[in-house]
Design a protein around this motif. Structure first.
Motif, PDB file in Angstrom:
ATOM      1  N   VAL A 182      26.566  47.488 -21.347  1.00  0.00           N
ATOM      2  CA  VAL A 182      27.788  47.836 -20.613  1.00  0.00           C
ATOM      3  C   VAL A 182      29.029  47.514 -21.445  1.00  0.00           C
ATOM      4  CG1 VAL A 182      29.192  47.256 -18.598  1.00  0.00           C
ATOM      5  CG2 VAL A 182      26.729  47.619 -18.340  1.00  0.00           C
ATOM      6  N   VAL A 183      29.048  46.337 -22.049  1.00  0.00           N
ATOM      7  CA  VAL A 183      30.203  45.938 -22.867  1.00  0.00           C
ATOM      8  C   VAL A 183      30.338  46.848 -24.084  1.00  0.00           C
ATOM      9  CG1 VAL A 183      31.155  44.087 -24.314  1.00  0.00           C
ATOM     10  CG2 VAL A 183      30.248  43.560 -22.051  1.00  0.00           C
ATOM     11  N   SER A 184      29.225  47.165 -24.744  1.00  0.00           N
ATOM     12  CA  SER A 184      29.321  48.043 -25.917  1.00  0.00           C
ATOM     13  C   SER A 184      29.722  49.463 -25.512  1.00  0.00           C
ATOM     14  CB  SER A 184      28.007  48.054 -26.696  1.00  0.00           C
ATOM     15  OG  SER A 184      26.975  48.637 -25.928  1.00  0.00           O
ATOM     16  N   ALA A 185      29.271  49.940 -24.356  1.00  0.00           N
ATOM     17  CA  ALA A 185      29.693  51.260 -23.878  1.00  0.00           C
ATOM     18  C   ALA A 185      31.189  51.263 -23.588  1.00  0.00           C
ATOM     19  CB  ALA A 185      28.910  51.645 -22.630  1.00  0.00           C
ATOM     20  N   PHE A 186      31.713  50.171 -23.027  1.00  0.00           N
ATOM     21  CA  PHE A 186      33.149  50.055 -22.775  1.00  0.00           C
ATOM     22  C   PHE A 186      33.933  50.142 -24.083  1.00  0.00           C
ATOM     23  CE2 PHE A 186      36.855  47.209 -22.638  1.00  0.00           C
ATOM     24  CZ  PHE A 186      37.640  47.915 -21.743  1.00  0.00           C
ATOM     25  N   TYR A 187      33.493  49.377 -25.098  1.00  0.00           N
ATOM     26  CA  TYR A 187      34.188  49.409 -26.387  1.00  0.00           C
ATOM     27  C   TYR A 187      34.057  50.777 -27.052  1.00  0.00           C
ATOM     28  CZ  TYR A 187      35.224  44.436 -26.382  1.00  0.00           C
ATOM     29  OH  TYR A 187      35.725  43.216 -26.085  1.00  0.00           O
TER      30      TYR A 187
ATOM     31  N   SER B 161      33.803  38.826 -25.315  1.00  0.00           N
ATOM     32  CA  SER B 161      32.818  39.898 -25.150  1.00  0.00           C
ATOM     33  C   SER B 161      31.422  39.341 -24.934  1.00  0.00           C
ATOM     34  CB  SER B 161      32.818  40.817 -26.370  1.00  0.00           C
ATOM     35  OG  SER B 161      34.059  41.443 -26.511  1.00  0.00           O
ATOM     36  N   LEU B 162      31.064  38.312 -25.699  1.00  0.00           N
ATOM     37  CA  LEU B 162      29.750  37.691 -25.514  1.00  0.00           C
ATOM     38  C   LEU B 162      29.615  37.087 -24.118  1.00  0.00           C
ATOM     39  CD1 LEU B 162      29.179  35.942 -28.959  1.00  0.00           C
ATOM     40  CD2 LEU B 162      27.914  37.872 -28.012  1.00  0.00           C
ATOM     41  N   GLY B 163      30.643  36.373 -23.697  1.00  0.00           N
ATOM     42  CA  GLY B 163      30.604  35.772 -22.360  1.00  0.00           C
ATOM     43  C   GLY B 163      30.521  36.827 -21.268  1.00  0.00           C
ATOM     44  N   LEU B 164      31.310  37.875 -21.400  1.00  0.00           N
ATOM     45  CA  LEU B 164      31.293  38.952 -20.419  1.00  0.00           C
ATOM     46  C   LEU B 164      29.948  39.659 -20.403  1.00  0.00           C
ATOM     47  CD1 LEU B 164      32.949  40.604 -18.363  1.00  0.00           C
ATOM     48  CD2 LEU B 164      33.615  42.090 -20.269  1.00  0.00           C
ATOM     49  N   ALA B 165      29.366  39.886 -21.569  1.00  0.00           N
ATOM     50  CA  ALA B 165      28.066  40.563 -21.648  1.00  0.00           C
ATOM     51  C   ALA B 165      26.971  39.720 -21.000  1.00  0.00           C
ATOM     52  CB  ALA B 165      27.719  40.859 -23.102  1.00  0.00           C
ATOM     53  N   ILE B 166      26.975  38.435 -21.250  1.00  0.00           N
ATOM     54  CA  ILE B 166      25.972  37.555 -20.637  1.00  0.00           C
ATOM     55  C   ILE B 166      26.174  37.498 -19.125  1.00  0.00           C
ATOM     56  CG2 ILE B 166      25.184  35.154 -20.495  1.00  0.00           C
ATOM     57  CD1 ILE B 166      25.742  35.005 -23.548  1.00  0.00           C
ATOM     58  N   TRP B 167      27.409  37.379 -18.683  1.00  0.00           N
ATOM     59  CA  TRP B 167      27.706  37.331 -17.242  1.00  0.00           C
ATOM     60  C   TRP B 167      27.278  38.627 -16.550  1.00  0.00           C
ATOM     61  CZ3 TRP B 167      31.926  39.741 -14.449  1.00  0.00           C
ATOM     62  CH2 TRP B 167      32.049  39.286 -13.140  1.00  0.00           C
ATOM     63  N   LEU B 168      27.640  39.777 -17.138  1.00  0.00           N
ATOM     64  CA  LEU B 168      27.222  41.061 -16.566  1.00  0.00           C
ATOM     65  C   LEU B 168      25.704  41.216 -16.597  1.00  0.00           C
ATOM     66  CD1 LEU B 168      29.897  43.548 -17.950  1.00  0.00           C
ATOM     67  CD2 LEU B 168      29.575  42.847 -15.578  1.00  0.00           C
ATOM     68  N   GLY B 169      25.074  40.713 -17.640  1.00  0.00           N
ATOM     69  CA  GLY B 169      23.616  40.770 -17.734  1.00  0.00           C
ATOM     70  C   GLY B 169      22.943  39.988 -16.628  1.00  0.00           C
ATOM     71  N   GLU B 170      23.505  38.842 -16.304  1.00  0.00           N
ATOM     72  CA  GLU B 170      22.951  38.059 -15.195  1.00  0.00           C
ATOM     73  C   GLU B 170      23.133  38.784 -13.868  1.00  0.00           C
ATOM     74  OE1 GLU B 170      24.673  34.173 -15.300  1.00  0.00           O
ATOM     75  OE2 GLU B 170      23.558  33.584 -17.088  1.00  0.00           O
TER      76      GLU B 170
ATOM     77  N   LEU C  90      23.353  42.080 -13.481  1.00  0.00           N
ATOM     78  CA  LEU C  90      22.523  43.284 -13.485  1.00  0.00           C
ATOM     79  C   LEU C  90      21.022  42.985 -13.560  1.00  0.00           C
ATOM     80  CD1 LEU C  90      24.677  45.518 -15.863  1.00  0.00           C
ATOM     81  CD2 LEU C  90      24.509  45.655 -13.372  1.00  0.00           C
ATOM     82  N   GLY C  91      20.636  41.759 -13.805  1.00  0.00           N
ATOM     83  CA  GLY C  91      19.232  41.383 -13.793  1.00  0.00           C
ATOM     84  C   GLY C  91      18.622  41.189 -15.171  1.00  0.00           C
ATOM     85  N   LYS C  92      19.104  41.849 -16.170  1.00  0.00           N
ATOM     86  CA  LYS C  92      18.616  41.707 -17.550  1.00  0.00           C
ATOM     87  C   LYS C  92      19.820  41.461 -18.451  1.00  0.00           C
ATOM     88  CE  LYS C  92      14.292  43.148 -16.860  1.00  0.00           C
ATOM     89  NZ  LYS C  92      13.105  42.438 -17.167  1.00  0.00           N
ATOM     90  N   ILE C  93      19.683  40.491 -19.330  1.00  0.00           N
ATOM     91  CA  ILE C  93      20.806  40.122 -20.195  1.00  0.00           C
ATOM     92  C   ILE C  93      21.244  41.309 -21.061  1.00  0.00           C
ATOM     93  CG2 ILE C  93      21.504  38.645 -22.142  1.00  0.00           C
ATOM     94  CD1 ILE C  93      21.437  37.135 -19.569  1.00  0.00           C
ATOM     95  N   TYR C  94      20.305  42.069 -21.581  1.00  0.00           N
ATOM     96  CA  TYR C  94      20.674  43.153 -22.488  1.00  0.00           C
ATOM     97  C   TYR C  94      21.443  44.272 -21.788  1.00  0.00           C
ATOM     98  CZ  TYR C  94      16.201  45.161 -20.908  1.00  0.00           C
ATOM     99  OH  TYR C  94      15.157  45.629 -20.159  1.00  0.00           O
ATOM    100  N   PHE C  95      21.302  44.406 -20.466  1.00  0.00           N
ATOM    101  CA  PHE C  95      22.105  45.398 -19.733  1.00  0.00           C
ATOM    102  C   PHE C  95      23.600  45.077 -19.845  1.00  0.00           C
ATOM    103  CE2 PHE C  95      18.487  46.510 -16.586  1.00  0.00           C
ATOM    104  CZ  PHE C  95      17.969  47.424 -17.484  1.00  0.00           C
ATOM    105  N   GLY C  96      23.922  43.803 -19.801  1.00  0.00           N
ATOM    106  CA  GLY C  96      25.312  43.384 -19.951  1.00  0.00           C
ATOM    107  C   GLY C  96      25.874  43.764 -21.311  1.00  0.00           C
TER     108      GLY C  96
END
Length: 113
Positions: A79-84, A59-68, A70-76
């Motif tokens: 997204v991951v927390s919304a999925f869960y 989850s951490l890896g996916l969140a960081i990857w998605l954040g990159e 999407l432009g901002k790390i916290y966006f990732g």
């Protein structure tokens, strides 16, 4: 007459021994079942901790990857927390009774084994 007294005394002694042995057997069976249930729960707990650690790092890896992406790390992380959160709501609405029943059945099966 004395023979009858000895027979009754012998019978009472055997009945006492039988009740003591029956009680000991019940205690040992209860101890065996308790130890079996606790050992099963402990082994399931170890597996749960390992799976949780795996999911945490994925989850951490996916969140960081998605954040990159999407432009901002916290966006990732959002997204991951919304999925869960979505998955949790789906499970609570549709599968809560089945999950509860399966846990109950598992514990009962361990106790009756």
């Amino acid at each position: 007459m004395e023979d009858n007294g000895n027979m009754i005394e012998s019978l009472l002694e055997r009945a006492t021994d039988y009740s003591k042995m029956s009680f000991e057997l019940v205690k040992l069976k209860a101890l065996d079942k308790t130890a079996e249930v606790i050992s099963s729960l402990l082994s399931y707990s170890v597996v749960l901790v390992l799976i949780s650690s795996f999911m945490l790092f994925i989850s951490l890896g996916l969140a960081i990857w998605l954040g990159e992406i999407l432009g901002k790390i916290y966006f990732g992380f959002f997204v991951v927390s919304a999925f869960y959160g979505f998955i949790t709501i789906i499970i609570l609405l549709f599968f809560q009774k089945k999950i509860k029943q399966s846990f109950r059945d598992c514990i009962i099966k361990q106790m009756l084994k």
